[in-house]
Write a protein that holds these residues in place. Structure first.
Motif, PDB file in Angstrom:
ATOM      1  N   SER A 109       0.807  -1.208   0.000  1.00  0.00           N
ATOM      2  CA  SER A 109       0.000   0.000   0.000  1.00  0.00           C
ATOM      3  C   SER A 109       0.843   1.263   0.000  1.00  0.00           C
ATOM      4  CB  SER A 109      -0.915   0.004   1.219  1.00  0.00           C
ATOM      5  OG  SER A 109      -0.185   0.377   2.365  1.00  0.00           O
ATOM      6  N   GLN A 110       0.190   2.358  -0.263  1.00  0.00           N
ATOM      7  CA  GLN A 110       0.813   3.672  -0.267  1.00  0.00           C
ATOM      8  C   GLN A 110       1.344   4.019   1.118  1.00  0.00           C
ATOM      9  OE1 GLN A 110       1.339   5.435  -2.849  1.00  0.00           O
ATOM     10  NE2 GLN A 110       1.656   7.520  -2.169  1.00  0.00           N
ATOM     11  N   LYS A 111       0.849   3.385   2.149  1.00  0.00           N
ATOM     12  CA  LYS A 111       1.220   3.717   3.522  1.00  0.00           C
ATOM     13  C   LYS A 111       2.511   3.061   3.992  1.00  0.00           C
ATOM     14  CE  LYS A 111      -3.303   4.952   4.994  1.00  0.00           C
ATOM     15  NZ  LYS A 111      -3.703   5.774   6.092  1.00  0.00           N
ATOM     16  N   VAL A 112       3.152   2.276   3.165  1.00  0.00           N
ATOM     17  CA  VAL A 112       4.401   1.612   3.572  1.00  0.00           C
ATOM     18  C   VAL A 112       5.424   2.652   4.001  1.00  0.00           C
ATOM     19  CG1 VAL A 112       6.371   0.243   2.771  1.00  0.00           C
ATOM     20  CG2 VAL A 112       4.052  -0.499   2.262  1.00  0.00           C
ATOM     21  N   GLY A 113       5.558   3.726   3.257  1.00  0.00           N
ATOM     22  CA  GLY A 113       6.526   4.772   3.594  1.00  0.00           C
ATOM     23  C   GLY A 113       6.198   5.450   4.907  1.00  0.00           C
ATOM     24  N   MET A 146      10.041   5.512  16.045  1.00  0.00           N
ATOM     25  CA  MET A 146       9.731   4.804  17.278  1.00  0.00           C
ATOM     26  C   MET A 146      10.995   4.165  17.863  1.00  0.00           C
ATOM     27  SD  MET A 146       6.931   1.713  17.807  1.00  0.00           S
ATOM     28  CE  MET A 146       5.795   2.476  16.683  1.00  0.00           C
ATOM     29  N   TYR A 147      11.854   3.679  16.988  1.00  0.00           N
ATOM     30  CA  TYR A 147      13.099   3.050  17.415  1.00  0.00           C
ATOM     31  C   TYR A 147      14.239   4.052  17.586  1.00  0.00           C
ATOM     32  CZ  TYR A 147      11.385  -1.709  17.107  1.00  0.00           C
ATOM     33  OH  TYR A 147      10.704  -2.878  17.335  1.00  0.00           O
ATOM     34  N   GLY A 148      13.957   5.333  17.342  1.00  0.00           N
ATOM     35  CA  GLY A 148      14.953   6.379  17.540  1.00  0.00           C
ATOM     36  C   GLY A 148      16.099   6.353  16.538  1.00  0.00           C
ATOM     37  N   LEU A 149      15.808   5.924  15.315  1.00  0.00           N
ATOM     38  CA  LEU A 149      16.844   5.830  14.282  1.00  0.00           C
ATOM     39  C   LEU A 149      16.695   6.965  13.271  1.00  0.00           C
ATOM     40  CD1 LEU A 149      16.581   1.995  13.516  1.00  0.00           C
ATOM     41  CD2 LEU A 149      18.347   3.134  14.868  1.00  0.00           C
ATOM     42  N   SER A 150      17.811   7.532  12.862  1.00  0.00           N
ATOM     43  CA  SER A 150      17.772   8.498  11.769  1.00  0.00           C
ATOM     44  C   SER A 150      17.706   7.711  10.459  1.00  0.00           C
ATOM     45  CB  SER A 150      19.037   9.368  11.783  1.00  0.00           C
ATOM     46  OG  SER A 150      20.174   8.571  11.477  1.00  0.00           O
ATOM     47  N   GLN A 151      17.380   8.397   9.373  1.00  0.00           N
ATOM     48  CA  GLN A 151      17.383   7.725   8.066  1.00  0.00           C
ATOM     49  C   GLN A 151      18.773   7.183   7.761  1.00  0.00           C
ATOM     50  OE1 GLN A 151      15.933  10.472   5.085  1.00  0.00           O
ATOM     51  NE2 GLN A 151      13.795   9.945   5.505  1.00  0.00           N
ATOM     52  N   ALA A 170      21.042  -1.333   7.505  1.00  0.00           N
ATOM     53  CA  ALA A 170      20.403  -2.216   6.523  1.00  0.00           C
ATOM     54  C   ALA A 170      21.287  -2.473   5.310  1.00  0.00           C
ATOM     55  CB  ALA A 170      19.066  -1.612   6.078  1.00  0.00           C
ATOM     56  N   GLY A 171      22.338  -1.677   5.151  1.00  0.00           N
ATOM     57  CA  GLY A 171      23.216  -1.849   4.002  1.00  0.00           C
ATOM     58  C   GLY A 171      22.607  -1.324   2.715  1.00  0.00           C
ATOM     59  N   VAL A 172      21.825  -0.239   2.839  1.00  0.00           N
ATOM     60  CA  VAL A 172      21.224   0.405   1.665  1.00  0.00           C
ATOM     61  C   VAL A 172      21.617   1.882   1.702  1.00  0.00           C
ATOM     62  CG1 VAL A 172      19.280  -1.204   1.583  1.00  0.00           C
ATOM     63  CG2 VAL A 172      19.022   0.952   2.832  1.00  0.00           C
ATOM     64  N   THR A 173      21.285   2.595   0.650  1.00  0.00           N
ATOM     65  CA  THR A 173      21.618   4.017   0.626  1.00  0.00           C
ATOM     66  C   THR A 173      20.588   4.819   1.412  1.00  0.00           C
ATOM     67  OG1 THR A 173      20.347   4.470  -1.368  1.00  0.00           O
ATOM     68  CG2 THR A 173      22.648   3.763  -1.673  1.00  0.00           C
ATOM     69  N   ASN A 174      21.020   5.986   1.853  1.00  0.00           N
ATOM     70  CA  ASN A 174      20.118   6.896   2.553  1.00  0.00           C
ATOM     71  C   ASN A 174      18.955   7.294   1.645  1.00  0.00           C
ATOM     72  OD1 ASN A 174      19.379   8.626   4.783  1.00  0.00           O
ATOM     73  ND2 ASN A 174      20.053  10.330   3.507  1.00  0.00           N
ATOM     74  N   SER A 175      19.230   7.459   0.376  1.00  0.00           N
ATOM     75  CA  SER A 175      18.163   7.859  -0.557  1.00  0.00           C
ATOM     76  C   SER A 175      17.109   6.753  -0.695  1.00  0.00           C
ATOM     77  CB  SER A 175      18.741   8.249  -1.909  1.00  0.00           C
ATOM     78  OG  SER A 175      19.357   7.143  -2.529  1.00  0.00           O
ATOM     79  N   THR A 176      17.505   5.512  -0.531  1.00  0.00           N
ATOM     80  CA  THR A 176      16.527   4.414  -0.575  1.00  0.00           C
ATOM     81  C   THR A 176      15.503   4.591   0.543  1.00  0.00           C
ATOM     82  OG1 THR A 176      18.123   2.869  -1.531  1.00  0.00           O
ATOM     83  CG2 THR A 176      16.231   1.902  -0.391  1.00  0.00           C
ATOM     84  N   ILE A 177      16.002   4.839   1.758  1.00  0.00           N
ATOM     85  CA  ILE A 177      15.102   5.037   2.900  1.00  0.00           C
ATOM     86  C   ILE A 177      14.233   6.269   2.658  1.00  0.00           C
ATOM     87  CG2 ILE A 177      14.964   5.449   5.400  1.00  0.00           C
ATOM     88  CD1 ILE A 177      16.118   2.678   4.669  1.00  0.00           C
ATOM     89  N   ILE A 222      11.456   5.704   0.005  1.00  0.00           N
ATOM     90  CA  ILE A 222      10.383   4.832   0.527  1.00  0.00           C
ATOM     91  C   ILE A 222       9.495   5.639   1.469  1.00  0.00           C
ATOM     92  CG2 ILE A 222       9.856   2.840   1.994  1.00  0.00           C
ATOM     93  CD1 ILE A 222      12.447   1.530   0.920  1.00  0.00           C
ATOM     94  N   GLU A 223      10.123   6.380   2.402  1.00  0.00           N
ATOM     95  CA  GLU A 223       9.353   7.150   3.382  1.00  0.00           C
ATOM     96  C   GLU A 223       8.520   8.252   2.748  1.00  0.00           C
ATOM     97  OE1 GLU A 223      11.780   8.484   6.634  1.00  0.00           O
ATOM     98  OE2 GLU A 223      12.060   6.433   7.386  1.00  0.00           O
ATOM     99  N   GLN A 224       8.954   8.765   1.608  1.00  0.00           N
ATOM    100  CA  GLN A 224       8.184   9.789   0.908  1.00  0.00           C
ATOM    101  C   GLN A 224       7.103   9.171   0.020  1.00  0.00           C
ATOM    102  OE1 GLN A 224      10.830  12.504  -1.167  1.00  0.00           O
ATOM    103  NE2 GLN A 224      12.246  12.475   0.566  1.00  0.00           N
ATOM    104  N   ASN A 225       7.012   7.842   0.064  1.00  0.00           N
ATOM    105  CA  ASN A 225       6.048   7.091  -0.748  1.00  0.00           C
ATOM    106  C   ASN A 225       6.252   7.343  -2.242  1.00  0.00           C
ATOM    107  OD1 ASN A 225       4.522   5.691   1.334  1.00  0.00           O
ATOM    108  ND2 ASN A 225       3.801   7.728   1.921  1.00  0.00           N
TER     109      ASN A 225
END
Length: 182
Positions: free
Chosen positions: A2-6, A15-20, A27-34, A37-40
């Motif tokens: 769904s659109q709400k995944v981001g 909630m876990y206090g993590l920055s992007q 996770a071993g991914v790029t910051n832009s990936t996160i 996704i968060e911007q949907n």
């Protein structure tokens, strides 16, 4: 997905206090990936989302079932504490509205001479506390001790016990008991 995944990912990350950046590093991914996704702006594949969630760590089931919108209260202002006083002392309960509480935490104020009553208390579980200010006489079974600020107690609550301010100033205590009896 769904659109709400981001939106869900952002809420859980916060909630876990993590920055992007920190989540991306873990996770071993790029910051832009996160970020995308968060911007949907993208809908991640199941494999991509699973990889991102390894950085929290969290399972896919937890990701989609955790209640991010109606989380329980974590912080409580003074006025949020529920007063359980009988008029002779103040006992203010922390987190009274939490569903399935496993712990009772009280902020207690005993006036000079104030006590929990002449009848000894017996309940299941354990009880502990720290005297913040004043003096507190603690009776547990056949043992008695007068505690001052900074002193503490911890005992099996099935042993008959009682508390009394034996000093000449108000006594303040923060206590906890499990399981919660109220």
């Amino acid at each position: 997905m769904s659109q709400k995944v981001g939106d869900r990912l952002k809420a859980i990350r916060n909630m876990y206090g993590l920055s992007q950046r920190e989540l991306a590093r873990r996770a071993g991914v790029t910051n832009s990936t996160i970020s995308t996704i968060e911007q949907n702006r993208v809908s991640p594949s199941v494999d991509s989302l699973a990889k991102v969630l390894q950085g929290i760590p969290m399972t896919m089931i937890d990701f989609f079932t955790i209640d991010v919108e109606n989380g329980e209260e974590i912080f409580f202002k003074r006025d949020d504490l529920v007063e359980l006083s009988d008029g002779t002392m103040s006992m203010r309960l922390v987190g009274a509205t939490r569903k399935d509480r496993q712990l009772r935490v009280l902020h207690e104020i005993y006036p000079v001479g104030g006590d929990t009553g002449s009848k000894l208390i017996v309940q299941k579980g354990e009880e502990a506390g720290v005297v913040v200010r004043g003096k507190l006489e603690v009776i547990v079974g056949d043992r008695m001790q007068v505690l001052s600020a900074g002193d503490a107690y911890y005992f099996n609550a099935e042993i008959p016990h009682r508390f009394r301010n034996s000093g000449d100033v108000e006594c303040e205590v923060v206590s906890a008991a499990t399981p919660p009896s109220y």
